[in-house]
Write a protein that holds these residues in place. Structure first.
Motif, PDB file in Angstrom:
ATOM      1  N   LEU A   1     -39.838   8.938 -20.377  1.00 21.49           N
ATOM      2  CA  LEU A   1     -41.161   8.747 -20.990  1.00 21.49           C
ATOM      3  C   LEU A   1     -41.310   7.301 -21.456  1.00 21.49           C
ATOM      4  CD1 LEU A   1     -41.157  12.141 -22.891  1.00 21.49           C
ATOM      5  CD2 LEU A   1     -42.521  11.579 -20.872  1.00 21.49           C
ATOM      6  N   PRO A   2     -41.254   6.355 -20.521  1.00 20.53           N
ATOM      7  CA  PRO A   2     -41.096   4.947 -20.895  1.00 20.53           C
ATOM      8  C   PRO A   2     -42.315   4.345 -21.577  1.00 20.53           C
ATOM      9  CG  PRO A   2     -41.494   5.158 -18.543  1.00 20.53           C
ATOM     10  CD  PRO A   2     -41.356   6.557 -19.072  1.00 20.53           C
ATOM     11  N   LYS A   3     -42.027   3.499 -22.492  1.00 21.89           N
ATOM     12  CA  LYS A   3     -43.091   2.725 -23.146  1.00 21.89           C
ATOM     13  C   LYS A   3     -42.930   1.255 -22.780  1.00 21.89           C
ATOM     14  CE  LYS A   3     -44.642   1.731 -27.862  1.00 21.89           C
ATOM     15  NZ  LYS A   3     -44.179   1.977 -29.237  1.00 21.89           N
ATOM     16  N   LYS A   4     -41.705   0.772 -22.911  1.00 25.29           N
ATOM     17  CA  LYS A   4     -41.423  -0.614 -22.542  1.00 25.29           C
ATOM     18  C   LYS A   4     -40.086  -0.659 -21.818  1.00 25.29           C
ATOM     19  CE  LYS A   4     -42.972  -2.343 -26.930  1.00 25.29           C
ATOM     20  NZ  LYS A   4     -42.461  -3.121 -28.043  1.00 25.29           N
ATOM     21  N   LEU A   5     -39.956  -1.651 -20.960  1.00 21.94           N
ATOM     22  CA  LEU A   5     -38.729  -1.797 -20.189  1.00 21.94           C
ATOM     23  C   LEU A   5     -38.180  -3.192 -20.454  1.00 21.94           C
ATOM     24  CD1 LEU A   5     -37.282  -0.297 -17.705  1.00 21.94           C
ATOM     25  CD2 LEU A   5     -38.472  -1.991 -16.325  1.00 21.94           C
ATOM     26  N   PHE A   6     -36.898  -3.261 -20.718  1.00 21.16           N
ATOM     27  CA  PHE A   6     -36.294  -4.589 -20.869  1.00 21.16           C
ATOM     28  C   PHE A   6     -35.871  -5.095 -19.495  1.00 21.16           C
ATOM     29  CE2 PHE A   6     -34.723  -8.039 -23.217  1.00 21.16           C
ATOM     30  CZ  PHE A   6     -33.636  -8.512 -22.512  1.00 21.16           C
ATOM     31  N   THR A   7     -36.262  -6.298 -19.188  1.00 21.28           N
ATOM     32  CA  THR A   7     -36.024  -6.908 -17.879  1.00 21.28           C
ATOM     33  C   THR A   7     -34.649  -6.554 -17.307  1.00 21.28           C
ATOM     34  OG1 THR A   7     -37.147  -8.730 -18.918  1.00 21.28           O
ATOM     35  CG2 THR A   7     -36.344  -9.088 -16.666  1.00 21.28           C
ATOM     36  N   PRO A   8     -34.600  -5.859 -16.175  1.00 16.07           N
ATOM     37  CA  PRO A   8     -33.304  -5.491 -15.610  1.00 16.07           C
ATOM     38  C   PRO A   8     -32.435  -6.705 -15.293  1.00 16.07           C
ATOM     39  CG  PRO A   8     -35.035  -4.212 -14.591  1.00 16.07           C
ATOM     40  CD  PRO A   8     -35.710  -5.257 -15.434  1.00 16.07           C
ATOM     41  N   ARG A   9     -31.169  -6.541 -15.520  1.00 12.30           N
ATOM     42  CA  ARG A   9     -30.199  -7.603 -15.223  1.00 12.30           C
ATOM     43  C   ARG A   9     -29.187  -7.074 -14.219  1.00 12.30           C
ATOM     44  NH1 ARG A   9     -28.890 -10.051 -21.210  1.00 12.30           N
ATOM     45  NH2 ARG A   9     -30.848 -11.179 -21.422  1.00 12.30           N
ATOM     46  N   ILE A  10     -28.461  -7.988 -13.623  1.00 13.42           N
ATOM     47  CA  ILE A  10     -27.499  -7.589 -12.599  1.00 13.42           C
ATOM     48  C   ILE A  10     -26.125  -8.132 -12.978  1.00 13.42           C
ATOM     49  CG2 ILE A  10     -26.860  -7.868 -10.152  1.00 13.42           C
ATOM     50  CD1 ILE A  10     -30.425  -8.270 -10.799  1.00 13.42           C
ATOM     51  N   ASN A  11     -25.117  -7.291 -12.881  1.00 16.25           N
ATOM     52  CA  ASN A  11     -23.780  -7.777 -13.193  1.00 16.25           C
ATOM     53  C   ASN A  11     -22.747  -7.357 -12.150  1.00 16.25           C
ATOM     54  OD1 ASN A  11     -23.299  -5.135 -13.834  1.00 16.25           O
ATOM     55  ND2 ASN A  11     -23.189  -5.457 -16.033  1.00 16.25           N
ATOM     56  N   ARG A  12     -21.595  -7.959 -12.262  1.00  9.74           N
ATOM     57  CA  ARG A  12     -20.524  -7.733 -11.304  1.00  9.74           C
ATOM     58  C   ARG A  12     -19.199  -7.674 -12.061  1.00  9.74           C
ATOM     59  NH1 ARG A  12     -19.427 -11.949  -6.399  1.00  9.74           N
ATOM     60  NH2 ARG A  12     -18.634 -13.338  -8.025  1.00  9.74           N
ATOM     61  N   TYR A  13     -18.393  -6.685 -11.726  1.00 15.48           N
ATOM     62  CA  TYR A  13     -17.062  -6.558 -12.309  1.00 15.48           C
ATOM     63  C   TYR A  13     -16.059  -6.624 -11.166  1.00 15.48           C
ATOM     64  CZ  TYR A  13     -19.337  -4.694 -16.490  1.00 15.48           C
ATOM     65  OH  TYR A  13     -20.105  -4.519 -17.597  1.00 15.48           O
ATOM     66  N   GLY A  14     -15.027  -7.423 -11.329  1.00 16.12           N
ATOM     67  CA  GLY A  14     -14.019  -7.508 -10.289  1.00 16.12           C
ATOM     68  C   GLY A  14     -13.124  -8.700 -10.546  1.00 16.12           C
ATOM     69  N   GLY A  15     -12.060  -8.784  -9.805  1.00 17.37           N
ATOM     70  CA  GLY A  15     -11.141  -9.903  -9.996  1.00 17.37           C
ATOM     71  C   GLY A  15     -10.628  -9.912 -11.420  1.00 17.37           C
ATOM     72  N   SER A  16     -10.697 -11.082 -12.045  1.00 17.83           N
ATOM     73  CA  SER A  16     -10.176 -11.150 -13.405  1.00 17.83           C
ATOM     74  C   SER A  16     -11.279 -10.891 -14.440  1.00 17.83           C
ATOM     75  CB  SER A  16      -9.541 -12.513 -13.641  1.00 17.83           C
ATOM     76  OG  SER A  16     -10.461 -13.510 -13.298  1.00 17.83           O
ATOM     77  N   SER A  17     -12.545 -10.821 -13.979  1.00 16.92           N
ATOM     78  CA  SER A  17     -13.636 -10.487 -14.900  1.00 16.92           C
ATOM     79  C   SER A  17     -14.002  -9.046 -14.615  1.00 16.92           C
ATOM     80  CB  SER A  17     -14.842 -11.377 -14.652  1.00 16.92           C
ATOM     81  OG  SER A  17     -14.460 -12.717 -14.730  1.00 16.92           O
ATOM     82  N   ASN A  18     -13.256  -8.131 -15.184  1.00 15.70           N
ATOM     83  CA  ASN A  18     -13.317  -6.794 -14.624  1.00 15.70           C
ATOM     84  C   ASN A  18     -13.573  -5.672 -15.613  1.00 15.70           C
ATOM     85  OD1 ASN A  18     -10.967  -6.607 -16.011  1.00 15.70           O
ATOM     86  ND2 ASN A  18      -9.632  -6.652 -14.216  1.00 15.70           N
ATOM     87  N   PHE A  19     -13.990  -6.006 -16.832  1.00 21.05           N
ATOM     88  CA  PHE A  19     -14.228  -4.909 -17.764  1.00 21.05           C
ATOM     89  C   PHE A  19     -15.225  -5.329 -18.840  1.00 21.05           C
ATOM     90  CE2 PHE A  19     -11.157  -7.490 -19.882  1.00 21.05           C
ATOM     91  CZ  PHE A  19     -11.442  -7.349 -21.222  1.00 21.05           C
ATOM     92  N   TYR A  20     -15.723  -4.336 -19.540  1.00 15.47           N
ATOM     93  CA  TYR A  20     -16.542  -4.572 -20.728  1.00 15.47           C
ATOM     94  C   TYR A  20     -16.153  -3.472 -21.695  1.00 15.47           C
ATOM     95  CZ  TYR A  20     -20.747  -5.949 -23.374  1.00 15.47           C
ATOM     96  OH  TYR A  20     -21.625  -6.406 -24.335  1.00 15.47           O
ATOM     97  N   GLY A  21     -15.356  -3.841 -22.695  1.00 13.98           N
ATOM     98  CA  GLY A  21     -14.778  -2.867 -23.624  1.00 13.98           C
ATOM     99  C   GLY A  21     -15.833  -2.119 -24.417  1.00 13.98           C
ATOM    100  N   ASN A  22     -15.367  -1.197 -25.220  1.00 16.34           N
ATOM    101  CA  ASN A  22     -16.261  -0.351 -26.006  1.00 16.34           C
ATOM    102  C   ASN A  22     -17.258  -1.173 -26.812  1.00 16.34           C
ATOM    103  OD1 ASN A  22     -15.933   2.315 -25.568  1.00 16.34           O
ATOM    104  ND2 ASN A  22     -14.146   2.517 -26.949  1.00 16.34           N
ATOM    105  N   HIS A  23     -18.516  -0.816 -26.694  1.00 17.28           N
ATOM    106  CA  HIS A  23     -19.521  -1.516 -27.481  1.00 17.28           C
ATOM    107  C   HIS A  23     -20.776  -0.667 -27.611  1.00 17.28           C
ATOM    108  CE1 HIS A  23     -20.561  -2.425 -23.316  1.00 17.28           C
ATOM    109  NE2 HIS A  23     -21.783  -2.653 -23.734  1.00 17.28           N
ATOM    110  N   VAL A  24     -21.604  -1.029 -28.541  1.00 15.08           N
ATOM    111  CA  VAL A  24     -22.927  -0.414 -28.657  1.00 15.08           C
ATOM    112  C   VAL A  24     -23.921  -1.521 -28.369  1.00 15.08           C
ATOM    113  CG1 VAL A  24     -24.544   0.656 -30.239  1.00 15.08           C
ATOM    114  CG2 VAL A  24     -22.129   1.242 -30.359  1.00 15.08           C
ATOM    115  N   ASP A  25     -24.928  -1.204 -27.556  1.00 15.38           N
ATOM    116  CA  ASP A  25     -25.884  -2.241 -27.198  1.00 15.38           C
ATOM    117  C   ASP A  25     -26.730  -2.649 -28.407  1.00 15.38           C
ATOM    118  OD1 ASP A  25     -26.270  -0.546 -24.111  1.00 15.38           O
ATOM    119  OD2 ASP A  25     -25.156  -2.378 -24.489  1.00 15.38           O
ATOM    120  N   ASN A  26     -27.247  -3.852 -28.344  1.00 17.30           N
ATOM    121  CA  ASN A  26     -28.212  -4.288 -29.350  1.00 17.30           C
ATOM    122  C   ASN A  26     -29.271  -3.217 -29.528  1.00 17.30           C
ATOM    123  OD1 ASN A  26     -27.040  -6.732 -29.380  1.00 17.30           O
ATOM    124  ND2 ASN A  26     -28.843  -7.869 -28.734  1.00 17.30           N
TER     125      ASN A  26
END
Lengths: 227, 760
Positions: free
Chosen positions: A75-100
């Motif tokens: 039931l969308p009201k607003k959408l935050f601009t989609p972003r694109i990411n990549r995990y792999g090699g040595s940049s391969n994780f995003y630990g536990n977090h809560v989004d803004n």
């Protein structure tokens, strides 16, 4: 509520997106994170105004436009601009977090409350090992990874992480939605009512009961929605 | 029924099923869900919605609130900058204890000494110069300049305060690869608070025993999308610190950081701490009777720790001022270069009294003093113990950290170079005229009249420069951590130091030069280790590191030591770090052996120092920190050093075969808090230390002790207003905190402190 919406992107869209990403100008994902998130974030991200990001964003928003499930569930009201990411090699994780809780759209400074988080998978789980999206919900922890073109919705309030990718690369588009219905529970009730009504209507046609329940749906929405 | 069961167990899965079923049943052009019928339209239009006209929205604070918070919020941390660069603790094959701002706040630690006192393996020497010489595993820390601020050497003597600390890190064992000379026992690093991209402010006001008043403010202002300003200020006064020294100090620290998280990040910072404290130079050990042997000397249980027999005019003034510029350039997500320049000026002016029991003839009853005839009438003589010295330092360092793949392996490279210019001036009292001697003679006092208010114009005593030490040092290092197999990492590193120092001595009265010495050092340091990380929760290591101590470590040289090569030390460690499954709790355990080879000794036959000594310390240290349940938090640090020995000694020094002084067999702390209700939190802790001998092993011990601390906290308004009460040393236990051969400084007695904490 964790919800899997299959095939938001068509096979052609996925091929286009992958081609665009093959030689995209990836940057350190930490550059967009605050000092605390930097501690757990270790991935790569596309600059949000680059050509590839803009084109993929257009593909995704077109895909969303086609997805009735997506609308019913968010039931969308607003959408935050989609972003694109990549995990792999040595940049391969995003630990536990809560989004803004609140994000500011770079285009116009408008605030978006991040009620719902979305991830659209841009390549297949066969392409990489690890990289599960792990969401800690009230029901416990869920680990998911879906086919290219599929989408997963989960509450913005949850603690989540992307587990380390140990082989290959995980490509995804992610964004947040401010819903007209702020509460996850209310949104979930509306979605279930909507889905069951849909079945009722499909199996029995537009009966009096279906019409009355449709009224109930709209009245609930009227009660809870903030437009 | 089974479907129902399934739904209960895994509703999310069921949701997925509903969605899939529903989506399967939605044929093209078939019915739409109601939500879709109503809203189907352009998502891009939603994404590009116009700014809202409604301007009455409350201000929104945007915080990146991740699970790795700043020191304010946690007892447990996963990363450190002590190893230069920014590394996971589990990737450093060495014992590191991290004491965060939360623990510092919970326990009201207002000095770095307080912080260190609550870690295993630390002891304090009450040194001749009144300097707080810190020992780690029995090896001198501060005497060798092993105290750092943000990874930069901070060797001056001053009473360090915690007001600007995010955390204090204690790295144990030889670490010359990272820090250059020194660090046989380890290194202590104070991590300053950094500007963050949030608006948050906190003001704390504490009232306590002995008229203790402390006001601190911590203000962080986000000034732009990627810039922020942080300001910390402190003022603190008290009649007495519970151990006989009055407190009067204030500090201010500010930093502005911009380009945060971007390709180029800059920060500029300023720090100033001014102490105008008093000083309790020490209390004499006492024998049961004046005729008893020295080995029976003990703490004086008939004296309250806060009893002060110095002069009202004694003081311990210090000022530390430094400015820091730093720049981080991020070449990619995996490679960054951090460069820092710091210029600092430090001054210390100490006018202290060391008292002694007056001779038999001056005592009531004409008897020399022992515990048997000690009483209010006991007469004390007072003599001057003054120390005036300044330091002027400049440091520059550049550290590159990079991750890359080469030759089929993953590498984490750390490399850098650093430059240090240190200058130290020491001033000595000039010969007094007869009139000055009369005015500056400290009158006698008696035990029955502590804090007698007697005053002399101590500030008028004339001083002249007696020593000037200047050194320039450069170091270059590289270390590589190679992932050789999925669970195995190998570490190897080398560092080369070059240092040149000049030392001049002067006659304090005339200013004429009396002698000059110089020292040249060129020295390699090594580090090697292997890490086994079977899961992302467990890491095991075996490591070897070396370090060296120069004759210039204490910023003085002489005929006997100027040309003596550096002492060498090595550290062997087998250790592990294990995290709980939810990573909220971690434990660390290490088996270590630290050996100092070629220790400087004075050869009794020829009056010069030679490198002939050898000593070692061997034991276990462990830490645990984090949350056991969401309400229950704990921190503990413990060191057990069963084996410590002087293997080769020269006559006159601490004896062959003896356990080195100030090396207690065990020492440590535990601290725990429990959130009983959302409003009420309680906590308690113990600090303990085994018996230890003062320096030079005089044959008697300061006894083992345990002290207890308590905390009660009430949250009046969540995240806004908190009141807490701390009682430290609940049982008012008497113990020797800093020790010297002929005197000791007692630990503070019982103190109550009430703090109001306001956040906005």
């Amino acid at each position: 509520m964790l919800l899997h919406v299959p095939q938001v992107l068509a096979a052609d869209d996925i091929r286009t997106a992958q081609a665009l990403l093959a030689d995209a100008p990836w940057t350190d994902g930490r550059a967009s994170a605050g000092p605390q998130a930097r501690e757990v974030k270790n991935n790569e991200q596309l600059p949000h105004d680059c050509e590839a990001a803009q084109q993929i964003r257009a593909l995704v928003t077109r895909g969303l436009d086609r997805s009735s499930l997506f609308f019913s569930a968010t039931l969308p009201k607003k959408l935050f601009t989609p972003r694109i990411n990549r995990y792999g090699g040595s940049s391969n994780f995003y630990g536990n977090h809560v989004d803004n809780a609140v994000r500011i759209l770079p285009e116009n400074g408008q605030r978006v409350r991040t009620d719902i988080s979305c991830t659209v998978f841009l390549n297949d789980p066969a392409d990489y090992d690890g990289g599960e999206l792990e969401i800690q919900d009230t029901y416990g922890s869920q680990r998911v990874k879906f086919a290219a073109g599929d989408l997963v919705l989960y509450p913005g309030t949850s603690v989540h992480q992307v587990r380390p990718v140990t082989r290959g690369q995980r490509l995804a588009c992610f964004f947040w939605i401010e819903s007209m219905v702020r509460s996850d529970d209310q949104r979930r009730l509306l979605y279930e009512l909507d889905m069951n009504l849909l079945r009722l209507r499909q199996e029995h046609g537009e009966t009096e009961v279906a019409t009355a329940l449709t009224g109930t749906y709209h009245n609930l929405l009227r009660m809870w929605a903030d437009t | 029924m089974s479907r129902h069961k399934n739904r209960k167990q895994n509703p999310a899965f069921t949701q997925t099923s509903i969605a899939q079923e529903a989506s399967k049943s939605i044929a093209p052009y078939a019915m739409l869900p109601l939500g879709a019928m109503m809203l189907a339209g352009s998502m891009s239009a939603i994404a590009q919605a116009a700014p809202e006209a409604n301007k009455t929205l409350a201000p929104v604070t945007v915080k990146e609130k991740a699970e790795a918070p700043e020191g304010k919020d946690t007892l447990k941390v996963e990363r450190t900058t002590i190893g230069k660069g920014n590394q996971l603790l589990r990737d450093i094959p060495q014992s590191i204890t991290v004491i965060t701002e939360k623990l510092i706040d919970d326990r009201n630690f207002d000095t770095v000494k307080d912080v260190l006192r609550n870690s295993g393996g630390i002891s304090f020497q009450a040194a001749e110069g009144g300097e707080e010489d810190i020992k780690l595993r029995g090896f001198s820390l501060q005497g060798s300049g092993d105290v750092f601020v943000d990874g930069i050497r901070d060797p001056a003597f001053y009473e360090r305060d915690t007001f600007n600390n995010d955390r204090v890190e204690i790295l144990r064992g030889s670490a010359a690869l990272l820090f250059g000379r020194g660090s046989t026992g380890g290194a202590v690093n104070q991590v300053n608070k950094q500007p963050l991209l949030v608006d948050q402010n906190e003001v704390d006001f504490t009232l306590g025993s002995h008229d203790y008043r402390r006001l601190t403010g911590d203000f962080n202002l986000k000034t732009g999308e990627s810039s922020a300003l942080r300001l910390n200020a402190m003022t603190n006064t008290a009649d007495n610190n519970g151990a006989g020294s009055r407190i009067n100090k204030r500090g201010i620290a500010g930093a502005y950081r911009f380009g945060i998280g971007e390709v180029d990040e800059f920060s500029v910072g300023f720090y100033q701490l001014e102490n105008r404290n008093g000083i309790n130079y020490g209390i004499r050990w006492i024998k049961p009777t004046s005729a008893s042997p020295t080995s029976t000397s003990q703490l004086n249980g008939n004296l309250d720790p806060d009893a002060y027999y110095g002069m009202a005019s004694d003081y311990n003034h210090g000022r530390a001022t430094y400015g820091t510029l730093s720049h981080v350039h991020r070449f990619s997500s995996d490679t960054e270069l951090k460069s820092t320049i710091r210029k600092g000026r430090y001054s210390r002016d100490q006018r202290a009294t060391l008292w002694n029991f007056a001779g038999a003839a001056s005592q009531p009853g004409g008897q020399a003093i022992g515990l048997n005839n000690f009483g209010p009438g006991t007469v004390l003589t007072r003599s001057a113990q003054n120390k005036v010295q300044d330091m002027d330092n400049l440091y520059g360092q550049s550290d590159l950290s990079s991750k890359f793949e080469a030759l089929g392996y993953k590498h984490e490279l750390l490399a850098g170079l650093d430059y240090a210019h240190e200058e130290r001036k020491v001033y000595g009292a000039q010969t007094l005229t007869t009139a000055q001697t009369a005015a500056l003679t400290r009158p006698n006092t008696t035990i029955g009249t502590p804090d007698d208010g007697a005053s002399i114009p101590e500030g008028t005593r004339p001083f002249g420069m007696t020593q000037n030490y200047r050194s320039n040092g450069v170091g270059i290092y590289a270390q590589d951590l190679v992932q050789i197999a999925p669970k195995w990492k190998l570490l190897g590193g080398l560092r080369f130091d070059r240092m040149q120092a000049d030392y001049y001595q002067f006659n304090a009265n005339t200013g004429a030069g009396t002698s000059a010495y110089s020292m040249n050092i060129a020295k390699w340091s090594k580090r090697a280790g292997v890490l086994y990380q079977p899961t992302d929760l467990a890491s095991f290591h075996f490591a070897y590191g070396t370090s060296f101590n120069t004759s210039g470590d204490a910023y003085s040289l002489g005929a006997t030591n100027a040309s003596v090569p550096p002492e060498e030390s090595q550290n062997l460690e087998l250790g592990t770090r294990i995290e709980s499954a939810d990573k909220r709790f971690s434990t660390r355990l290490a088996l270590f052996r630290t050996t100092k080879l070629h220790e400087r000794n004075t050869d009794p036959l020829i009056p010069i120092q030679v490198l002939s000594g050898k000593r070692h310390a061997q034991g276990i240290d462990l830490d645990f920190s984090g949350r056991i349940t969401p309400q229950w938090e704990v921190f503990g640090s413990y060191a057990w050093i069963p084996v410590a020995r002087i293997d080769v000694a020269a006559e006159g020094a601490e004896g062959l075969g003896q356990r080195p002084s100030l090396t207690p067999k065990y020492s440590g702390t535990v601290w725990t808090t429990y959130q009983i209700t959302p409003q009420i939190r309680i906590g308690g802790g113990l600090n303990f230390k085994g018996k230890q001998q003062p320096n030079r092993n005089p044959g008697f011990f300061s006894p083992s002790y345990v002290t207890a601390d308590l905390l009660a906290e009430y949250t009046v308004i969540e995240d806004k207003f908190i009141i807490k009460a701390n009682v430290t040393n609940v049982a008012n236990k008497l113990y020797g905190d800093a020790l010297y051969t002929s005197f000791y400084v007692p630990g503070a007695g019982r103190e109550l402190q009430i703090t109001a904490k306001i956040k906005f």
